[in-house]
Design a protein around this motif. Structure first.
Motif, PDB file in Angstrom:
ATOM      1  N   GLU A  88       0.604  -1.141   0.205  1.00 48.53           N
ATOM      2  CA  GLU A  88      -0.141  -0.299  -0.644  1.00 48.53           C
ATOM      3  C   GLU A  88       0.608   1.343   0.313  1.00 48.53           C
ATOM      4  O   GLU A  88       1.354   1.364   0.668  1.00 48.53           O
ATOM      5  CB  GLU A  88      -0.492   0.258   1.213  1.00 48.53           C
ATOM      6  N   HIS A  89       0.674   2.283  -0.558  1.00 44.88           N
ATOM      7  CA  HIS A  89       1.149   3.335  -0.496  1.00 44.88           C
ATOM      8  C   HIS A  89       0.379   4.189   0.487  1.00 44.88           C
ATOM      9  O   HIS A  89      -0.841   4.265   0.194  1.00 44.88           O
ATOM     10  CB  HIS A  89       1.463   3.971  -1.749  1.00 44.88           C
ATOM     11  N   ALA A  91      -0.796   7.829   2.213  1.00 44.10           N
ATOM     12  CA  ALA A  91      -1.716   8.730   2.151  1.00 44.10           C
ATOM     13  C   ALA A  91      -0.902   9.671   1.782  1.00 44.10           C
ATOM     14  O   ALA A  91      -0.790  10.537   0.742  1.00 44.10           O
ATOM     15  CB  ALA A  91      -2.244   8.803   3.252  1.00 44.10           C
ATOM     16  N   ASP A  92       0.566   9.943   2.798  1.00 45.68           N
ATOM     17  CA  ASP A  92       1.114  11.193   2.522  1.00 45.68           C
ATOM     18  C   ASP A  92       2.043  11.268   1.193  1.00 45.68           C
ATOM     19  O   ASP A  92       2.154  12.275   0.626  1.00 45.68           O
ATOM     20  CB  ASP A  92       2.091  11.558   3.769  1.00 45.68           C
ATOM     21  N   TRP A  94       0.445  10.379  -1.794  1.00 46.18           N
ATOM     22  CA  TRP A  94      -0.420  10.618  -2.656  1.00 46.18           C
ATOM     23  C   TRP A  94      -1.022  11.647  -2.442  1.00 46.18           C
ATOM     24  O   TRP A  94      -0.822  13.293  -3.913  1.00 46.18           O
ATOM     25  CB  TRP A  94      -1.837   9.898  -2.192  1.00 46.18           C
ATOM     26  N   GLN A  95      -1.214  12.388  -1.796  1.00 46.72           N
ATOM     27  CA  GLN A  95      -0.792  13.993  -1.066  1.00 46.72           C
ATOM     28  C   GLN A  95       0.266  14.935  -1.706  1.00 46.72           C
ATOM     29  O   GLN A  95      -0.106  15.706  -2.171  1.00 46.72           O
ATOM     30  CB  GLN A  95      -1.185  13.972   0.916  1.00 46.72           C
ATOM     31  N   PRO A 118      -7.319   7.504  -5.435  1.00 43.74           N
ATOM     32  CA  PRO A 118      -6.653   7.878  -4.022  1.00 43.74           C
ATOM     33  C   PRO A 118      -7.968   9.330  -3.884  1.00 43.74           C
ATOM     34  O   PRO A 118      -8.055  10.156  -4.734  1.00 43.74           O
ATOM     35  CB  PRO A 118      -5.742   8.834  -4.192  1.00 43.74           C
ATOM     36  N   ALA A 119      -8.443   9.520  -2.454  1.00 42.36           N
ATOM     37  CA  ALA A 119      -8.624   9.952  -2.074  1.00 42.36           C
ATOM     38  C   ALA A 119      -8.360  11.872  -1.950  1.00 42.36           C
ATOM     39  O   ALA A 119      -8.329  12.420  -2.306  1.00 42.36           O
ATOM     40  CB  ALA A 119      -8.326   9.467  -0.532  1.00 42.36           C
ATOM     41  N   ALA A 120      -6.825  11.514  -1.841  1.00 45.69           N
ATOM     42  CA  ALA A 120      -6.037  13.318  -2.270  1.00 45.69           C
ATOM     43  C   ALA A 120      -6.282  13.441  -4.003  1.00 45.69           C
ATOM     44  O   ALA A 120      -5.759  14.885  -3.826  1.00 45.69           O
ATOM     45  CB  ALA A 120      -4.735  12.569  -1.966  1.00 45.69           C
TER      46      ALA A 120
END
Length: 210
Positions: A88-89, A91-92, A94-95, A118-120
């Motif tokens: 898994e990548h 979240a930061d 993707w941000q 992705p949410a970001a």
């Protein structure tokens, strides 16, 4: 301007829509391939160089993304898919990617493939477009997604009973473009000619939405 395209189910036409949006743009475009099929749709050789998933799995600075770009047309650059891993990548990452793309001076178009993006990236995008056919199973999957679009690209198939009003009522977002499932589009893709010949009606509808 950032446009994020995704589908609830595979085979909806997301990659062809994303590629065509880039090709009909009158401004420079940066394409981000999160689905893995953009080179094939654009008729360019499959890149052997690292791509966006290699960067996501690294600790490299966002500035290194520029070095991953390949030119696919006079005003279109592509950051290819790369080599994803089973990890898994964070979240930061993707941000960081989202923030980097927001700063880009070009129009950014992201092919997020099928499933939820992705949410970001969803949060950062101006246009959050679901690509769907008039298929009950596709709409059912889209309704179940937690991430919502602010527009729908409706790939219309002759003979289907579901219409624009049904799509909008189900998804809760306006249809920004209706494109007919025209065999000319798939012939252009199969022949590797989409770059030089986006079918006129298809291009007109996408340009109007953009």
């Amino acid at each position: 301007m950032m446009t994020l395209c995704w589908a609830a189910k595979g085979g909806s036409g997301t990659t062809v829509v994303a590629a065509s949006l880039a090709l009909v743009s009158r401004e420079p475009v940066l394409l981000i391939d999160l689905g893995g099929d953009l080179p094939a749709a654009l008729g360019v050789p499959e890149p052997e160089s690292p791509g966006v998933f290699d960067w996501l799995h690294s600790n490299a600075d966002a500035s290194r993304l520029t070095g991953l770009e390949i030119a696919v047309h006079s005003n279109i650059a592509l950051v290819p898919y790369g080599r994803p891993t089973s990890d898994e990548h964070a979240a930061d990452r993707w941000q960081t990617l989202a923030e980097h793309l927001r700063r880009d001076h070009r129009r950014v178009i992201i092919d997020a493939g099928s499933g939820g993006p992705p949410a970001a990236l969803h949060h950062a995008a101006d246009h959050k477009w679901l690509v769907t056919r008039a298929c009950y199973l596709s709409l059912r999957a889209a309704v179940k997604q937690q991430i919502r679009p602010n527009g729908v690209v409706f790939v219309e198939e002759r003979g289907r009973s579901l219409q624009v009003a049904d799509i909008e009522a189900s998804i809760g977002a306006p249809v920004v473009a209706t494109v007919l499932l025209d065999p000319a589009i798939w012939r252009a893709v199969d022949a590797g000619l989409l770059v030089s010949h986006v079918p006129t009606a298809f291009a007109r509808q996408l340009r109007k939405a953009a």
